[in-house]
Design a protein around this motif. Structure first.
Motif, mmCIF file in Angstrom:
data_model
loop_
_atom_site.group_PDB
_atom_site.id
_atom_site.type_symbol
_atom_site.label_atom_id
_atom_site.label_comp_id
_atom_site.label_asym_id
_atom_site.label_seq_id
_atom_site.Cartn_x
_atom_site.Cartn_y
_atom_site.Cartn_z
ATOM 1 N N ILE A 68 0.740 -1.384 0.095
ATOM 2 C CA ILE A 68 0.601 0.416 0.172
ATOM 3 C C ILE A 68 0.845 1.151 -0.499
ATOM 4 C CG2 ILE A 68 -1.151 1.377 1.183
ATOM 5 C CD1 ILE A 68 -2.561 -1.403 2.216
ATOM 6 N N ILE A 69 1.948 1.441 0.878
ATOM 7 C CA ILE A 69 2.362 2.615 1.034
ATOM 8 C C ILE A 69 3.471 2.651 -0.395
ATOM 9 C CG2 ILE A 69 5.091 2.740 1.913
ATOM 10 C CD1 ILE A 69 4.022 1.955 4.468
ATOM 11 N N ASP A 71 2.587 1.679 -3.507
ATOM 12 C CA ASP A 71 1.343 2.561 -4.152
ATOM 13 C C ASP A 71 1.389 3.429 -4.057
ATOM 14 O OD1 ASP A 71 -1.586 2.143 -5.095
ATOM 15 O OD2 ASP A 71 -1.151 1.053 -6.371
ATOM 16 N N LEU A 72 0.613 4.420 -3.115
ATOM 17 C CA LEU A 72 0.368 5.528 -2.104
ATOM 18 C C LEU A 72 1.616 6.892 -3.502
ATOM 19 C CD1 LEU A 72 -1.331 5.305 0.660
ATOM 20 C CD2 LEU A 72 -2.541 5.171 -1.382
ATOM 21 N N ASP A 75 2.109 6.790 -6.715
ATOM 22 C CA ASP A 75 0.423 7.926 -6.808
ATOM 23 C C ASP A 75 1.298 9.007 -7.045
ATOM 24 O OD1 ASP A 75 -2.470 7.794 -7.831
ATOM 25 O OD2 ASP A 75 -2.668 8.772 -6.062
ATOM 26 N N ARG A 76 1.970 9.604 -5.479
ATOM 27 C CA ARG A 76 2.311 10.881 -5.314
ATOM 28 C C ARG A 76 3.266 11.651 -6.583
ATOM 29 N NH1 ARG A 76 0.904 14.699 -1.524
ATOM 30 N NH2 ARG A 76 2.844 15.911 -0.944
ATOM 31 N N LEU A 181 -6.895 0.998 -0.640
ATOM 32 C CA LEU A 181 -6.338 1.287 -1.966
ATOM 33 C C LEU A 181 -7.824 2.125 -2.541
ATOM 34 C CD1 LEU A 181 -3.466 -0.398 -3.672
ATOM 35 C CD2 LEU A 181 -3.601 2.280 -2.656
ATOM 36 N N TYR A 184 -9.249 4.785 -0.647
ATOM 37 C CA TYR A 184 -8.208 6.433 -0.963
ATOM 38 C C TYR A 184 -8.953 6.663 -1.947
ATOM 39 C CZ TYR A 184 -3.980 8.659 -3.079
ATOM 40 O OH TYR A 184 -3.310 9.492 -3.426
ATOM 41 N N SER A 188 -9.996 10.421 -2.345
ATOM 42 C CA SER A 188 -9.560 11.185 -3.304
ATOM 43 C C SER A 188 -10.259 11.766 -4.243
ATOM 44 C CB SER A 188 -8.599 10.345 -4.111
ATOM 45 O OG SER A 188 -6.754 10.142 -3.207
#
Length: 193
Positions: A68-69, A71-72, A75-76, A181, A184, A188
């Motif tokens: 998850i970290i 992937d985030l 994404d960022r 996710l 998230y 978002s």
């Protein structure tokens, strides 16, 4: 990818959800049929479901948090075009409530892990089962980063199963990744409106 994005835009939310649930039902049906023909001892299959909180929550949950970290962070910090799946994940999760996201993540993780880890991996091995899992995410084929992530995640889930011989571990890992996710994406989308 453009064709897929156009098809997704033309589909209603109901059609997208219906397709999601139908594909998961098909995977479970395939798992049942293959299991009927390939598994001699059903008790051995049921023994793969072990309640072991350390394996499930610490190992499986820990791996999920790492995924998850990553992937985030991707994404960022990476170009949005690299992470664009044609809008399908946003269409699936953006307008759902927490309970519905929980339910989707649960159904997907159970059906996919029973088929790919519980049936296929036990019969054809880690490599082939993991590659087949990655290939069902065909919408990522034209996106090298997304497809690489699907392949790596597939092997990670397969290795978790190999190491623990506990199907609940990859099921929980897969569930937690999809659930967090999905939340998230929902959060978002709500911030944008």
């Amino acid at each position: 990818m453009k064709r897929q994005a156009k098809i997704i835009q033309e589909m209603s939310d109901r059609e997208i959800l219906l397709n999601l649930y139908i594909t998961q039902a098909i995977m479970l049906l395939i798992a049942v049929v293959l299991g009927f023909f390939l598994i001699d001892d059903m008790s051995a299959f049921w023994e793969m479901f072990k309640w072991n909180p350390v394996q499930i929550f610490l190992i499986g949950g820990g791996i999920a948090i790492i995924v998850i970290i990553i992937d985030l962070l991707f994404d960022r910090f990476l170009p949005k075009v690299w992470m664009d799946d044609g809008g399908i994940n946003e269409r699936v999760f953006a307008k759902r409530n927490v309970f519905h996201i929980f339910f989707i993540a649960l159904i997907v993780s159970i059906s996919e892990e029973i088929l790919f880890r519980g049936i296929l991996q036990t019969q054809i091995g880690l490599i082939l089962a993991s590659l087949l899992f990655a290939l069902i995410h065909f919408r990522y084929l034209s996106k090298p980063l997304l497809f690489s992530m699907a392949v790596i995640l597939s092997f990670v889930l397969g290795l978790l199963f190999e190491l623990t011989n506990n199907l609940l571990v990859p099921i929980f890992t897969h569930f937690l990744i999809d659930f967090v996710l999905g939340l998230y994406i929902m959060i978002s989308a709500r911030k944008k409106t």
